[in-house]
Scaffold this motif. Structure first.
Motif, PDB file in Angstrom:
ATOM      1  N   LYS A  86      -3.125   6.522  -3.862  1.00 38.39           N
ATOM      2  CA  LYS A  86      -2.526   7.853  -4.004  1.00 38.39           C
ATOM      3  C   LYS A  86      -3.582   8.938  -3.871  1.00 38.39           C
ATOM      4  O   LYS A  86      -4.654   8.843  -4.460  1.00 38.39           O
ATOM      5  CB  LYS A  86      -1.821   7.978  -5.356  1.00 38.39           C
ATOM      6  CG  LYS A  86      -0.442   7.369  -5.393  1.00 38.39           C
ATOM      7  CD  LYS A  86       0.196   7.549  -6.765  1.00 38.39           C
ATOM      8  CE  LYS A  86       1.565   6.890  -6.804  1.00 38.39           C
ATOM      9  NZ  LYS A  86       2.171   6.971  -8.158  1.00 38.39           N
ATOM     10  N   GLY A  87      -3.241   9.943  -3.087  1.00 41.54           N
ATOM     11  CA  GLY A  87      -4.165  11.052  -2.882  1.00 41.54           C
ATOM     12  C   GLY A  87      -5.175  10.808  -1.780  1.00 41.54           C
ATOM     13  O   GLY A  87      -5.883  11.739  -1.369  1.00 41.54           O
ATOM     14  N   ARG A  88      -5.269   9.577  -1.289  1.00 35.44           N
ATOM     15  CA  ARG A  88      -6.211   9.241  -0.217  1.00 35.44           C
ATOM     16  C   ARG A  88      -5.510   8.824   1.068  1.00 35.44           C
ATOM     17  O   ARG A  88      -5.997   9.108   2.163  1.00 35.44           O
ATOM     18  CB  ARG A  88      -7.146   8.115  -0.671  1.00 35.44           C
ATOM     19  CG  ARG A  88      -7.962   8.432  -1.896  1.00 35.44           C
ATOM     20  CD  ARG A  88      -9.007   7.369  -2.166  1.00 35.44           C
ATOM     21  NE  ARG A  88      -8.425   6.052  -2.428  1.00 35.44           N
ATOM     22  CZ  ARG A  88      -8.705   4.958  -1.712  1.00 35.44           C
ATOM     23  NH1 ARG A  88      -9.535   5.003  -0.694  1.00 35.44           N
ATOM     24  NH2 ARG A  88      -8.133   3.789  -2.030  1.00 35.44           N
TER      25      ARG A  88
ATOM     26  N   TYR B 276       3.617   5.156  -2.756  1.00 35.77           N
ATOM     27  CA  TYR B 276       2.238   4.740  -2.620  1.00 35.77           C
ATOM     28  C   TYR B 276       1.804   3.892  -3.811  1.00 35.77           C
ATOM     29  O   TYR B 276       2.221   4.149  -4.957  1.00 35.77           O
ATOM     30  CB  TYR B 276       1.296   5.961  -2.543  1.00 35.77           C
ATOM     31  CG  TYR B 276       1.495   6.815  -1.322  1.00 35.77           C
ATOM     32  CD1 TYR B 276       2.369   7.900  -1.350  1.00 35.77           C
ATOM     33  CD2 TYR B 276       0.822   6.540  -0.143  1.00 35.77           C
ATOM     34  CE1 TYR B 276       2.570   8.687  -0.226  1.00 35.77           C
ATOM     35  CE2 TYR B 276       1.004   7.325   0.987  1.00 35.77           C
ATOM     36  CZ  TYR B 276       1.880   8.391   0.930  1.00 35.77           C
ATOM     37  OH  TYR B 276       2.072   9.170   2.057  1.00 35.77           O
ATOM     38  N   ALA B 277       0.958   2.942  -3.558  1.00 38.46           N
ATOM     39  CA  ALA B 277       0.302   2.227  -4.645  1.00 38.46           C
ATOM     40  C   ALA B 277      -0.658   3.183  -5.346  1.00 38.46           C
ATOM     41  O   ALA B 277      -1.239   4.081  -4.707  1.00 38.46           O
ATOM     42  CB  ALA B 277      -0.457   1.024  -4.103  1.00 38.46           C
TER      43      ALA B 277
ATOM     44  N   LEU C 231      -0.597   5.285   9.244  1.00 35.96           N
ATOM     45  CA  LEU C 231      -1.200   5.324   7.916  1.00 35.96           C
ATOM     46  C   LEU C 231      -2.556   6.009   8.055  1.00 35.96           C
ATOM     47  O   LEU C 231      -3.482   5.431   8.631  1.00 35.96           O
ATOM     48  CB  LEU C 231      -1.359   3.926   7.320  1.00 35.96           C
ATOM     49  CG  LEU C 231      -1.871   3.900   5.878  1.00 35.96           C
ATOM     50  CD1 LEU C 231      -0.796   4.464   4.930  1.00 35.96           C
ATOM     51  CD2 LEU C 231      -2.247   2.489   5.450  1.00 35.96           C
ATOM     52  N   GLN C 232      -2.623   7.245   7.579  1.00 39.70           N
ATOM     53  CA  GLN C 232      -3.881   7.976   7.576  1.00 39.70           C
ATOM     54  C   GLN C 232      -4.622   7.622   6.307  1.00 39.70           C
ATOM     55  O   GLN C 232      -4.092   7.807   5.210  1.00 39.70           O
ATOM     56  CB  GLN C 232      -3.623   9.488   7.633  1.00 39.70           C
ATOM     57  CG  GLN C 232      -4.882  10.342   7.578  1.00 39.70           C
ATOM     58  CD  GLN C 232      -5.760  10.182   8.796  1.00 39.70           C
ATOM     59  OE1 GLN C 232      -5.266  10.140   9.917  1.00 39.70           O
ATOM     60  NE2 GLN C 232      -7.069  10.094   8.589  1.00 39.70           N
ATOM     61  N   MET C 233      -5.837   7.114   6.466  1.00 39.61           N
ATOM     62  CA  MET C 233      -6.626   6.655   5.320  1.00 39.61           C
ATOM     63  C   MET C 233      -7.897   7.485   5.236  1.00 39.61           C
ATOM     64  O   MET C 233      -8.721   7.450   6.161  1.00 39.61           O
ATOM     65  CB  MET C 233      -6.960   5.171   5.475  1.00 39.61           C
ATOM     66  CG  MET C 233      -5.737   4.296   5.684  1.00 39.61           C
ATOM     67  SD  MET C 233      -6.111   2.530   5.674  1.00 39.61           S
ATOM     68  CE  MET C 233      -7.195   2.405   7.086  1.00 39.61           C
TER      69      MET C 233
ATOM     70  N   VAL D 146       0.821  -1.199   0.000  1.00 37.11           N
ATOM     71  CA  VAL D 146       0.000   0.000   0.000  1.00 37.11           C
ATOM     72  C   VAL D 146       0.861   1.256   0.000  1.00 37.11           C
ATOM     73  O   VAL D 146       0.662   2.160  -0.803  1.00 37.11           O
ATOM     74  CB  VAL D 146      -0.932   0.006   1.235  1.00 37.11           C
ATOM     75  CG1 VAL D 146      -1.691   1.323   1.345  1.00 37.11           C
ATOM     76  CG2 VAL D 146      -1.886  -1.170   1.191  1.00 37.11           C
ATOM     77  N   SER D 147       1.827   1.280   0.904  1.00 39.65           N
ATOM     78  CA  SER D 147       2.677   2.457   1.036  1.00 39.65           C
ATOM     79  C   SER D 147       3.922   2.081   1.815  1.00 39.65           C
ATOM     80  O   SER D 147       3.927   1.103   2.556  1.00 39.65           O
ATOM     81  CB  SER D 147       1.922   3.567   1.776  1.00 39.65           C
ATOM     82  OG  SER D 147       2.719   4.731   1.887  1.00 39.65           O
TER      83      SER D 147
END
Length: 123
Positions: free
Chosen positions: A65-67, A60-61, A81-83, A48-49
């Motif tokens: 990306k961006g999320r 990032y995968a 990991l902020q999701m 994922v990252s």
């Protein structure tokens, strides 16, 4: 004994947010790149990252990306990991892992693994 403890998983609605934590014990994270991976039922574990040992570089995968945002606090021996903007397809068990001098999202580049935390995105 090297050990990771992941936390912060849970059930969230689509569009919601979660922050995962990966706390290390028995060793110092400063020397390691840290990756977050996930595995959905019936699927292979995927990267994922990841973040470099200093925190100066991240990867990032495309699917996140961006999320998602990875960060680390070496003083607390913890990686996060902020999701945000979570989607049902983000549902999986999330794992953190430590590797040496890598920015790869391949599972084969990482040596030490946590037990995982479940993330479920559903309405």
């Amino acid at each position: 004994q090297l050990q990771f403890v992941e936390s912060g998983g849970g059930l969230v609605q689509p569009g919601g947010s979660l922050r995962l934590s990966c706390a290390a014990s028995g060793f110092t994270l400063d020397y390691y790149a840290i990756g977050w991976f996930r595995q959905a039922p019936g699927k292979e574990r995927e990267g994922v990252s990841c973040i470099s040992n200093s925190g100066g570089s991240t990867n990032y995968a495309d699917s996140v990306k961006g999320r998602f945002t990875i960060s680390r606090d070496n003083a607390k021996n913890t990686v996060y990991l902020q999701m945000n903007s979570l989607k049902p397809e983000d549902t999986a068990v999330y794992y953190c892992a430590a590797g040496i001098q890598t920015m790869s999202l391949s599972v084969y580049e990482y040596t030490y693994w946590g037990q995982g935390t479940q993330v479920t995105v559903s309405s």
